[in-house]
Structures are given as structure tokens and as C-alpha cells.
Design a protein around this motif. Structure first.
Motif, PDB file in Angstrom:
ATOM      1  N   LEU A 362       6.262   2.670  -3.662  1.00  0.00           N
ATOM      2  CA  LEU A 362       5.403   2.671  -2.478  1.00  0.00           C
ATOM      3  C   LEU A 362       6.110   1.836  -1.417  1.00  0.00           C
ATOM      4  O   LEU A 362       6.514   0.705  -1.693  1.00  0.00           O
ATOM      5  CB  LEU A 362       4.030   2.075  -2.789  1.00  0.00           C
ATOM      6  CG  LEU A 362       3.262   2.640  -3.989  1.00  0.00           C
ATOM      7  CD1 LEU A 362       1.944   1.902  -4.157  1.00  0.00           C
ATOM      8  CD2 LEU A 362       3.039   4.130  -3.849  1.00  0.00           C
ATOM      9  N   MET A 363       6.263   2.378  -0.222  1.00  0.00           N
ATOM     10  CA  MET A 363       7.002   1.673   0.822  1.00  0.00           C
ATOM     11  C   MET A 363       6.316   1.839   2.159  1.00  0.00           C
ATOM     12  O   MET A 363       6.004   2.959   2.580  1.00  0.00           O
ATOM     13  CB  MET A 363       8.437   2.214   0.930  1.00  0.00           C
ATOM     14  CG  MET A 363       9.256   2.099  -0.332  1.00  0.00           C
ATOM     15  SD  MET A 363      10.945   2.706  -0.080  1.00  0.00           S
ATOM     16  CE  MET A 363      11.607   2.570  -1.744  1.00  0.00           C
ATOM     17  N   LEU A 433      -3.892  -5.881  -0.377  1.00  0.00           N
ATOM     18  CA  LEU A 433      -2.890  -5.405   0.575  1.00  0.00           C
ATOM     19  C   LEU A 433      -2.372  -4.022   0.181  1.00  0.00           C
ATOM     20  O   LEU A 433      -2.231  -3.134   1.031  1.00  0.00           O
ATOM     21  CB  LEU A 433      -1.722  -6.393   0.645  1.00  0.00           C
ATOM     22  CG  LEU A 433      -0.518  -5.984   1.511  1.00  0.00           C
ATOM     23  CD1 LEU A 433      -0.932  -5.876   2.972  1.00  0.00           C
ATOM     24  CD2 LEU A 433       0.621  -6.982   1.330  1.00  0.00           C
ATOM     25  N   ILE A 434      -2.116  -3.832  -1.097  1.00  0.00           N
ATOM     26  CA  ILE A 434      -1.624  -2.535  -1.563  1.00  0.00           C
ATOM     27  C   ILE A 434      -2.651  -1.445  -1.299  1.00  0.00           C
ATOM     28  O   ILE A 434      -2.320  -0.360  -0.799  1.00  0.00           O
ATOM     29  CB  ILE A 434      -1.274  -2.610  -3.060  1.00  0.00           C
ATOM     30  CG1 ILE A 434      -0.111  -3.582  -3.282  1.00  0.00           C
ATOM     31  CG2 ILE A 434      -0.917  -1.232  -3.602  1.00  0.00           C
ATOM     32  CD1 ILE A 434       0.111  -3.951  -4.733  1.00  0.00           C
ATOM     33  N   ARG A 435      -3.897  -1.734  -1.594  1.00  0.00           N
ATOM     34  CA  ARG A 435      -4.956  -0.726  -1.410  1.00  0.00           C
ATOM     35  C   ARG A 435      -5.255  -0.462   0.057  1.00  0.00           C
ATOM     36  O   ARG A 435      -5.794   0.591   0.404  1.00  0.00           O
ATOM     37  CB  ARG A 435      -6.214  -1.174  -2.149  1.00  0.00           C
ATOM     38  CG  ARG A 435      -6.070  -1.055  -3.663  1.00  0.00           C
ATOM     39  CD  ARG A 435      -7.267  -1.586  -4.404  1.00  0.00           C
ATOM     40  NE  ARG A 435      -7.117  -1.389  -5.855  1.00  0.00           N
ATOM     41  CZ  ARG A 435      -7.842  -2.000  -6.768  1.00  0.00           C
ATOM     42  NH1 ARG A 435      -8.800  -2.856  -6.386  1.00  0.00           N
ATOM     43  NH2 ARG A 435      -7.637  -1.770  -8.049  1.00  0.00           N
ATOM     44  N   LYS A 436      -4.912  -1.394   0.911  1.00  0.00           N
ATOM     45  CA  LYS A 436      -5.068  -1.162   2.348  1.00  0.00           C
ATOM     46  C   LYS A 436      -4.183  -0.001   2.797  1.00  0.00           C
ATOM     47  O   LYS A 436      -4.586   0.810   3.638  1.00  0.00           O
ATOM     48  CB  LYS A 436      -4.706  -2.446   3.117  1.00  0.00           C
ATOM     49  CG  LYS A 436      -4.714  -2.270   4.631  1.00  0.00           C
ATOM     50  CD  LYS A 436      -4.278  -3.563   5.328  1.00  0.00           C
ATOM     51  CE  LYS A 436      -4.199  -3.356   6.827  1.00  0.00           C
ATOM     52  NZ  LYS A 436      -3.718  -4.602   7.515  1.00  0.00           N
ATOM     53  N   GLY A 440      -6.119   4.816  -2.918  1.00  0.00           N
ATOM     54  CA  GLY A 440      -6.366   5.281  -4.269  1.00  0.00           C
ATOM     55  C   GLY A 440      -5.589   4.536  -5.318  1.00  0.00           C
ATOM     56  O   GLY A 440      -5.623   4.908  -6.515  1.00  0.00           O
ATOM     57  N   PHE A 441      -4.890   3.470  -4.939  1.00  0.00           N
ATOM     58  CA  PHE A 441      -4.037   2.753  -5.877  1.00  0.00           C
ATOM     59  C   PHE A 441      -4.854   2.069  -6.963  1.00  0.00           C
ATOM     60  O   PHE A 441      -5.869   1.440  -6.696  1.00  0.00           O
ATOM     61  CB  PHE A 441      -3.205   1.707  -5.143  1.00  0.00           C
ATOM     62  CG  PHE A 441      -2.313   0.881  -6.035  1.00  0.00           C
ATOM     63  CD1 PHE A 441      -1.102   1.368  -6.464  1.00  0.00           C
ATOM     64  CD2 PHE A 441      -2.709  -0.394  -6.445  1.00  0.00           C
ATOM     65  CE1 PHE A 441      -0.287   0.618  -7.288  1.00  0.00           C
ATOM     66  CE2 PHE A 441      -1.900  -1.155  -7.261  1.00  0.00           C
ATOM     67  CZ  PHE A 441      -0.683  -0.643  -7.687  1.00  0.00           C
ATOM     68  N   LYS A 442      -4.404   2.213  -8.227  1.00  0.00           N
ATOM     69  CA  LYS A 442      -5.085   1.559  -9.360  1.00  0.00           C
ATOM     70  C   LYS A 442      -4.080   0.700 -10.119  1.00  0.00           C
ATOM     71  O   LYS A 442      -2.910   1.050 -10.216  1.00  0.00           O
ATOM     72  CB  LYS A 442      -5.670   2.604 -10.287  1.00  0.00           C
ATOM     73  CG  LYS A 442      -6.795   3.440  -9.643  1.00  0.00           C
ATOM     74  CD  LYS A 442      -7.366   4.423 -10.645  1.00  0.00           C
ATOM     75  CE  LYS A 442      -8.472   5.250 -10.015  1.00  0.00           C
ATOM     76  NZ  LYS A 442      -9.055   6.227 -10.973  1.00  0.00           N
TER      77      LYS A 442
END
Length: 442
Positions: A362-363, A433-436, A440-442
Motif C-alpha cells: 500500500l503506497m 492512518l492506514i484505514r484513512k 477496507g483495510f483489516k
């Protein structure tokens, strides 16, 4: 003058029909892109205008080789438009072969729509020169390209290997060039400069560091920063030649055709290409594969033709355009770094591309995150890279090979803190931050 006259007769022969290249629509999403930079040097490492550190390549650059090289591309992918990048010495060499070569690339610009540009320092200019000197080299090198091609020609991009933020800013603000092949994704402990830590697809660099995506409009350099080699994500997670593998395995000729031969080499090149043209295309709405290829390499061009032939057959609508055209296409679609790239790849079983392993990347402008697992045993995902770009990141002030950004966890595993961890080890703020960016990140 007789040798030059004979060579020029060989170069041009009978009258050549100049076919005007078809105009390109400039649409990013929904397209697969292939860019190809052909590098022509006199010395392997032209550290400065007058200092050479590598092998002399003069005898390896002949008009015959350039003609065969361009034919190999046209045979594999008719209608392709490539970028020719000439070093300082190649631009200024007055011997018969180089005079003929410069006339050839000018002819290819007219015939095929190829781009002709400058490569400062043969990839590693900032490791040997001050930023001020690099700016002078860029200015004078680009002027020389324009003089050689004529008719007020101006390239749309510069090929540089690595290029410092200040020099990319100079390109944008002074030279009015807004595309630069200015980073080599994941390169670390291999070749002659390190630049680990960047984003693999196009981005606007920060004034702080060329590997860091700009965080705001005031931080943004209006020069699209592009990778030099599309690499196999699984091989690239290694340090240099760790475990006996080449970390730059992907579509590069040395690591594939040169190492494994045409059959296996092309298989790896297509495997790497497919990661971007199949699953990557679905995730990102466009796909891009790129390579810098030295014309001097003693590798049969039949492998190049076969790779391109298979691309054309499997993905017939691929846009094979110049690096400048691609960079400006991305620039048209993105005014800021509001991208959220995603990539997924399983191993090919060739070299360091471990067969049972699967990697996700993810970038975006805030961070890059890599997850690794054994997909055959369905092992839990492990975080192998988490690099955040929100802090103060500074380029080196001295002439050095190390220009990397190493985040909280780095894929190369060169520090004790780089040991892979489970997702549960990330902080709640990091997960937020990742989910922002990826809801759908788990």
C-alpha cells in the motif's frame, strides 16, 4: 571525414519514409503503459564531466548496434515510442561512431516519435557532484540535446537514475521540464548508489527529499518523479545480493536475460509485468511498467523482442510511449499526491521471487506499507515495511551513495528493528492512518 561519410551512408542508406507518430490521447485511467529508456554512454560511470570511474564503453557503441537495438523494439512492438538518454560524453563525442549514433536517434525521433534527452552522471550524479554543478550539467546537457536534434526540439523529461530534490525543482522551475526518472525503487546495497524508501509509481517529490512524496502544495515540486526499473516485489525486499539472489530482479535485462537466458528470463519479465498489468491494473485503474536498458549490454536483443512480443499479444492495448509522455499523462490526472496505490504479487519461483510467498504493498503520500505471507500455508500477514513520510526527512549534505529513507520497519531488514511483526504490533494511530487511506483495510 571519409570514415564519418561512410558511416552516415550506412546509417541512412536509401531514402527513409518518415511516418508521423499518431497523437496520444493522454488518458491515464483505463490504460496500461510501457516506457523504455535506452541509455547511451561513453563510460560506465561518468562521475563528472571530466572524471570517469567505470569501464570504457566506446567500442560497444556502434551505429550497427543502435540500429539492431531499435529494430528489436519495433519487431516486438510495432509503433513503440522509446526514450533515448545520452550521457555528457556521448553528447559531446566527435568520433565517427558517436556522430552517426546522434544522427540515428534524431532520425528515430522523426520516424517513430522517440524522445531524445540527457542523463547526467550516468545515473549517480548527486553522489559525485554538488547540486549547483548538477544544475549546470542539466542546463548545458539539455541545450546540447536541443542543438543535436534541431528544429527547436525540447525533451519532455530527463533520465537521471537518482536526482536530488533541489535538482528536480530546478528542472521544473528553470528548465520547464516536469518529468524526471529520478528514483530507482528499492535500490540498496547494490550498484553505485542507494535510494530505498520511495513510492514505486509516479509522485511529486518533496523539497525535503526526492524519495519522499510531497505532503502539501507548499512542499510540492512540480516534477513527476518516476522509477527506473520495474522490479519483482518479492526479490526487491532483500538487501543487495542477500541469500545469493539479485534484489533488482524484474524486467531488467542483466538480472533476467543475462542471468537466466531468454526462456526463463522472459518468463520472469512477463511475471513482473503481469503484477502491474493484471491485478495492479484492477487495483489502481492503470498499470505501468518501465526499464532503463543500456545499449552497451552484451545481451542478445532477441530476448527484448520476445518480451515485447508477449506483452503486445497478452495486453494488445498497451500504450508504449515515451517517459515524458507518460509522466505528463500522470501529471494531467493528478495535481497533488492524492493517490492510493495498491499492489499484490505472488512469487514466480525464479531467483529471489519465492514461489510460496505473497506480498501486498500500500503506497500513498503519508506512508508505504508492505505485508508478507506464505499463501500456500495461509500464514498470517507480517509487516515487513512501514515507512511514514510525515516527519522531517532530509537529504545528505555530503557526496555519498546513501540517499535512503528507512522507516519504522524497512523491507531490507538491515537493522534490528526491521524484524517482521504482526499487524497487531502497529499502534492504534497507525491503524487509523492506514484505514484513512484504505477504508477496507483489516
Amino acid at each position: 571525414m571519409k570514415p564519418i561519410y561512410l558511416l552516415l551512408s550506412f546509417v541512412f542508406g536509401a531514402a527513409v519514409t518518415i511516418a508521423q507518430p499518431k497523437p496520444y490521447s493522454g488518458v491515464l485511467n483505463g490504460n496500461r503503459f510501457l516506457t523504455f529508456n535506452a541509455i547511451i554512454r561513453v563510460n560506465q560511470i561518468e562521475a563528472t564531466r571530466t572524471l570517469n570511474l567505470g569501464e570504457d564503453e566506446r567500442s560497444l557503441h556502434t551505429p550497427q548496434r543502435v540500429i539492431a537495438f531499435r529494430k528489436a523494439i519495433e519487431d516486438g512492438f510495432p509503433g513503440a515510442r522509446i526514450t533515448w538518454a545520452l550521457s555528457w560524453l556521448a553528447l559531446h563525442d566527435t568520433t565517427a561512431n558517436y556522430v552517426a549514433i546522434k544522427m540515428l536517434v534524431t532520425k528515430y525521433h522523426k520516424q517513430y516519435g522517440d524522445e531524445v534527452t540527457f542523463i547526467p552522471g550516468a545515473y549517480f550524479s548527486n553522489a559525485h557532484n554538488t547540486r549547483s554543478q548538477v544544475n549546470k550539467d542539466l542546463h548545458d546537457g539539455l541545450a546540447k540535446v536541443s542543438a543535436i536534434v534541431g528544429n527547436n526540439y525540447r525533451p519532455k523529461c530527463v533520465v537521471a537514475g537518482f536526482l536530488a530534490a533541489a535538482n528536480q525543482k530546478y528542472l521544473a522551475t528553470t528548465e520547464n521540464i516536469h518529468v524526471c526518472q529520478g528514483n530507482i525503487w528499492s535500490q540498496y546495497a547494490i550498484d553505485n548508489q542507494d535510494g530505498e524508501g520511495s513510492v514505486v509509481y509516479p509522485y511529486y517529490p518533496s523539497v525535503d527529499h526526492f524519495c519522499k512524496p510531497a505532503q502539501s502544495k507548499t512542499d510540492l515540486i512540480d516534477c513527476v518523479n518516476l522509477d527506473g526499473w520495474t522490479m519483482d516485489f518479492l526479490a526487491a525486499r532483500r538487501e543487495g545480493y542477500a541469500d545469493g539472489f539479485n534484489s533488482r530482479l524484474g524486467v531488467g535485462p542483466i538480472e533476467t536475460l543475462g542471468k537466466y537466458g531468454e526462456t526463463t528470463g522472459v518468463r520472469e519479465m512477463i511475471h513482473t509485468t503481469a503484477a502491474h498489468f493484471d491485478e495492479g491494473f484492477k487495483l489502481n485503474k492503470f498499470g505501468w511498467v518501465t526499464v532503463n536498458w543500456e545499449v552497451s549490454l552484451d545481451i542478445p536483443v532477441s530476448g527484448l523482442t520476445e518480451w515485447l512480443h508477449q506483452i503486445k499479444k497478452r495486453w494488445p492495448q498497451t500504450q508504449f510511449i515515451t517517459m515524458g509522455e507518460f509522466g505528463l499523462t500522470w501529471r494531467k490526472a493528478y495535481k497533488t499526491n492524492n493517490f492510493n496505490y495498491q499492489f499484490v504479487q505472488r512469487g514466480s519461483g525464479i531467483g529471489g521471487s519465492d514461489k510460496p510467498m505473497e506480498i501486498k504493498w500500500l503506497m500513498n503520500k503519508s506512508f508505504r506499507l508492505a505485508l508478507l505471507r506464505n499463501w500456500q500455508t495461509k500464514s498470517p500477514w507480517q509487516v515487513i515495511d512501514f515507512t511514514k513520510y510525515d516527519g522531517k526527512i532530509k537529504e545528505p549534505d555530503t557526496l555519498t551513495r546513501n540517499w535512503s529513507i528507512l522507516g519504522t520497519i524497512n523491507q531490507k531488514q538491515t537493522r534490528a528493528q526491521d524484524k517482521p511483526v504482526s499487524l497487531s504490533k502497529l499502534s492504534p494511530n497507525d491503524i487509523k492512518l492506514i484505514r484513512k487511506h484504505y477504508p477496507g483495510f483489516k
